[in-house]
Design an enzyme around this catalytic site. Sequence first.
Site: not given
Ligand SMILES: *Cc1c(COP(=O)(O)O)cnc(C)c1O
Length: 392
Positions: A47, A145, A174, A230, A274, A321-323
């Site tokens: 993701k 969640r 999770h 995961r 700045y 700065c921004m850039d």
């Molecule tokens: C982002 C996410 C992960 C991965 O988490 P890490 O800490 O990067 O390993 C696994 N499961 C779910 C549901 C997530 O949202």
Amino acid sequence: MSPAAPSTLNTFDHRPTCAEVDLGALCHNLNAIKTFVAPSKVMAVVKANGYGHGLERTALTLQGAGVDSLGVAYIEEAIALRRSGITIPILVFGGLLQEQLELYLKHDVDVTASSVSKLEQIEATAQRLNKRARVHLKIDTGLERIGVHYYSADSLYEAALRARHSDVVGVYSHFADVNLNDLAIAKMQLERFLSSLRYFEDRAHAPFLRHIASSSGLMALKESHLDMVRPGLTLYGVYPGPGYESRLQVKSVLSLKSQVVYFKVVKKGAGVSYGHKWHAPEDTRVVTIPIGYGDGYSRALSNKASVIIRGKRSPIVGVVCMDQLMVNIGPNGEAYNDDEVILIGTSGDQRVSVEELANLVDTTPHEILVLLNQRIPRVYLTAAGAVPNRDN
Ligand SMILES: *Cc1c(COP(=O)(O)O)cnc(C)c1O
């Protein structure tokens, strides 16, 4: 005139600033995780633009290296992956809106069913389109969640057992808190998950994957591997916190590089950048680097982070700065225009890590990585060396 077609040739091709992505290291990390969790399967989390490493290239590399499946947050990410040639299962973790369901089914993307009513919507849409939905049930064991609470999961399990147009391919949860020094919350969540699962395990018509562990969980708690893990962060060679290095060795995948574009001597007492938040304590040499918070290099790193030039660490002075940002190389420091600057990565015996930057600004390493935005071209290193085309 029709709008310009998206092109692989990108406008930022010749920027001196880039994120170098070592695909060999990525494959190494995948294999290290696979070995560590075997026989459990691995769902690679890609993701947020592959944690800043580039969604498509990262995913295609992992698919080529034999990962079992991919995880993303939003359906749009999954569709982009299907369009780029990903054929393995993709699970979308995020909450489901009914209007998105056709997209899941059309692109053969696994859906998170986080309540009875969501599962009923999935069933109705699958029936209408005459397709089968692939579903992972989401059980909330303490994050509050999305997901049905573990203590009322039976209703979701019953709905799943009644489903005629969906295949339940997974059930997952999770962790809210994985703390190497105190695993009480993680262990409690795992126990809640496993005991809620018994009802479904006794009745399910077909095998399914049980999964709960992301990077920290899989390293901290072996019992949490279940049928699949995961990992996101660890796959990219970054550790979730101190103390994890001894559990599993991974190599950092991303280096953030730039070049010196300007050199000047700043007189003692002069304010830099700045708001003059830094004043030179003596006559000193200051170089300017063409990267800023507009690239996702956080302004919070002002006056805190260091970079490596010619094998030496030097501090960023004044606000980012921004850039552009400024670096104090000291009264006798040596640097010339075009010199390589490492903002994340290793040079000689010096290293600036994602974890270090995260600590400096009190955030997670995840955030440091995902903030790096589309203005920074990604350059891919394979075994054969640098890949000439750059992606954003
Ligand atoms: C982002 C996410 C992960 C991965 O988490 P890490 O800490 O990067 O390993 C696994 N499961 C779910 C549901 C997530 O949202």
